[in-house]
Design an enzyme around this catalytic site. Structure first.
Site, short mmCIF file in Angstrom:
data_model
loop_
_atom_site.label_atom_id
_atom_site.label_comp_id
_atom_site.label_asym_id
_atom_site.label_seq_id
_atom_site.Cartn_x
_atom_site.Cartn_y
_atom_site.Cartn_z
N GLY A 177 0.76 -1.24 0.00
CA GLY A 177 0.00 0.00 0.00
C GLY A 177 0.79 1.29 0.00
N LYS A 218 2.02 2.93 -2.55
CA LYS A 218 1.53 3.84 -3.59
C LYS A 218 0.05 4.11 -3.41
CE LYS A 218 5.19 2.28 -6.60
NZ LYS A 218 5.51 1.03 -5.84
N ASP A 267 -5.20 -6.79 -4.41
CA ASP A 267 -4.00 -7.62 -4.37
C ASP A 267 -4.47 -9.06 -4.20
OD1 ASP A 267 -0.83 -6.77 -3.89
OD2 ASP A 267 -1.29 -8.81 -3.27
N ASP A 310 -7.26 -11.88 -8.23
CA ASP A 310 -6.19 -11.99 -9.22
C ASP A 310 -6.40 -10.89 -10.27
OD1 ASP A 310 -4.44 -12.66 -11.20
OD2 ASP A 310 -5.14 -14.73 -11.44
N ASP A 359 1.38 -1.81 -10.79
CA ASP A 359 2.72 -1.93 -10.17
C ASP A 359 2.99 -3.44 -10.06
OD1 ASP A 359 5.06 -1.49 -8.81
OD2 ASP A 359 4.11 -0.88 -6.93
N CYS A 373 9.92 -2.36 -10.28
CA CYS A 373 11.18 -1.98 -9.61
C CYS A 373 12.29 -2.85 -10.20
CB CYS A 373 11.08 -2.09 -8.09
SG CYS A 373 10.55 -3.72 -7.52
#
Ligand code: SAM
Length: 436
Positions: free
Chosen positions: A257, A259, A276, A302, A321, A374
């Protein structure tokens, strides 16, 4: 020696859980087992330092060790390999006084009931001291598994060396200030009054970098959500997606959480769904929302199969993300070097593709989807976006030319690890044609 008194023993047990059990350092440090260790604060900190340092330097130190062993260790003596590398780490990276480093390492071998290894540990570590072996910065170039080195060199050519060196450094602790609640300068002054040295981030307006990490409990305003812990690169997402008031927003891979919190604090009155597939990670997201005193509709499901959670109301903005190799945050989570395998990449690429293809169908015409990872691997980033644009005739890339962070790529923008002291991150912004 028992686990009740010795940080080195604790580090050894943690590392064996990473190597043999495939568990992440975060998972272990949050476990009941670790929480029940009775060590004072300083020893706990030393234990963590050794565990993190071992993972960060494992590949370089293990090559050094192999070169100095007369014969390889047996598979069942994995613990002795770990113990020797811990000894090397103390000697070469922590610059621990050699007598103490050697003695403490011998004690660890004895605690493992491997008295036969006493001579080996003594001889090997004293040999390293005698030969004045030093760890120079080029060793960082070997502190990765081969497949990571190959991929980073292939993807980044002349820049690869910098990516590898920065990726092996300790990361800064960076804070995000909710600039609606407090002004950056005032927060820096409050930190200073609390004895925490901090400065503005050179590039990201909401970010403050601490000179050295501290416990969040010491940070003024943390418990009220005025300040959150978030790398500067991750602070780019919410402003970049730029949701207008009343927008329906989906944060599709939302937990824990970081973002989500930023979206809620940065954008006015948005209707946010935070999705999520991990219930335990969603619990952390809920705690985060409680801390910042904001709310969102929290959905478990999902992202690649919206059938079970999508209510039919299309979104104006989607943040994707997605799960990735995390190759851009190896400096923060050095255990990734030991846990990730090259064979993880193809399934991850397919998973990312499925997620963004499914999410695209939930976006309104004229809506925006921000894709981020990332990672510093091109296949997960610019190449993923390139293929997406080919598959979806109604997708248009919004070029990110008016920003000063990272570097423009054929698709999206890449922050290479360490650039402006940020984590390695990638952002690609897309819009769906057909809007008014
Ligand atoms: C990079 S992390 C997200 C970090 C988060 N956005 C933040 O800023 O704190 C990726 C997340 O995707 C979740 N995830 C992975 N596969 C998923 C899927 N198929 N559907 C939904 N969530 C998924 C993971 O549980 C993980 O929490």
């Amino acid at each position: 020696m028992t686990n009740l008194t010795n940080p080195r023993w604790l580090a050894l047990q943690v590392i064996l859980q990473v190597i043999d059990g495939g568990r992440s350092l975060d998972e272990i440090f949050n476990s009941d087992w670790y929480q029940s260790q009775v060590l004072d604060k300083r020893d706990l900190a030393l234990g963590r330092e050794l565990a993190f340092g071992f993972c960060r330097w494992y590949f370089a130190l293990s090559a050094l060790l192999t070169g100095r062993l007369q014969k390889p260790l047996r598979a069942r003596d994995r613990d002795i390999e770990v113990i020797l590398i811990l000894g090397l780490y103390q000697l070469l990276v922590m610059n621990t006084e050699s007598h103490a480093a050697v003695n403490e390492t011998v004690k660890l071998a004895l605690a493992q009931k491997k008295a036969w290894a006493k001579g080996l540990v003594n001889a090997l570590l004293r040999g390293v001291v005698r030969d004045k072996i030093k760890l120079d910065s080029s060793m960082a170039l070997h502190a990765y598994p081969d497949w990571v080195l190959t991929r980073i060199r292939r993807d980044w050519g002349e820049q690869a060396e910098q990516v590898l060196i920065h990726g092996n450094c300790r990361p800064p602790m960076t804070l995000r200030v909710d600039t609606r609640q407090a002004e950056i300068g005032a927060v820096i002054n409050q930190l200073s009054a609390a004895g925490i040295d901090a400065s503005r981030h050179v590039r990201i307006a909401s970010a403050i970098e601490l000179s050295s990490p501290c416990d969040v409990k010491q940070i003024p305003g943390f418990s009220r959500g005025v300040v959150s812990v978030q790398d500067a690169a991750a602070q780019i997402a919410a402003p970049l997606l730029g949701c207008s008031a009343q927008a329906r927003v989906l944060d599709a891979c939302a937990a824990p959480g970081g973002k989500t919190a930023h979206l809620l604090q940065h954008c006015d009155n948005i209707k946010l769904d935070a999705l999520d597939h991990s219930e335990s990670r969603l619990e952390k997201l809920r705690q985060n929302l409680e801390r910042i005193n904001k709310s969102a509709r929290v959905l478990i499901g999902d992202a690649a199969s919206p059938g079970s959670w999508f209510d039919g109301n299309y979104y104006d903005c989607i943040l994707a993300d997605v799960p990735c190799t995390a190759s851009g945050v190896m400096r923060r989570h050095p255990d990734i070097k030991l846990l990730r395998r090259e064979s993880d990449i193809m399934p991850l690429l397919a998973h990312q593709r499925k997620i963004i293809d499914a999410l695209w169908r939930l976006l309104k015409p004229g809506g925006k989807m921000l894709y981020c990872t990332c990672s510093v691997f091109k296949d997960e980033n610019e190449n993923q976006i390139s293929k997406f644009l080919e598959r979806h005739a109604d997708s248009i890339e919004i070029k990110l030319n008016d920003v000063d962070w990272g570097e423009a790529r054929p698709h999206g923008r890449q922050i290479l690890t360490g650039s402006d002291n940020m984590d390695g991150f990638f952002y690609g912004l897309l819009t769906k044609s057909g809007g008014t």
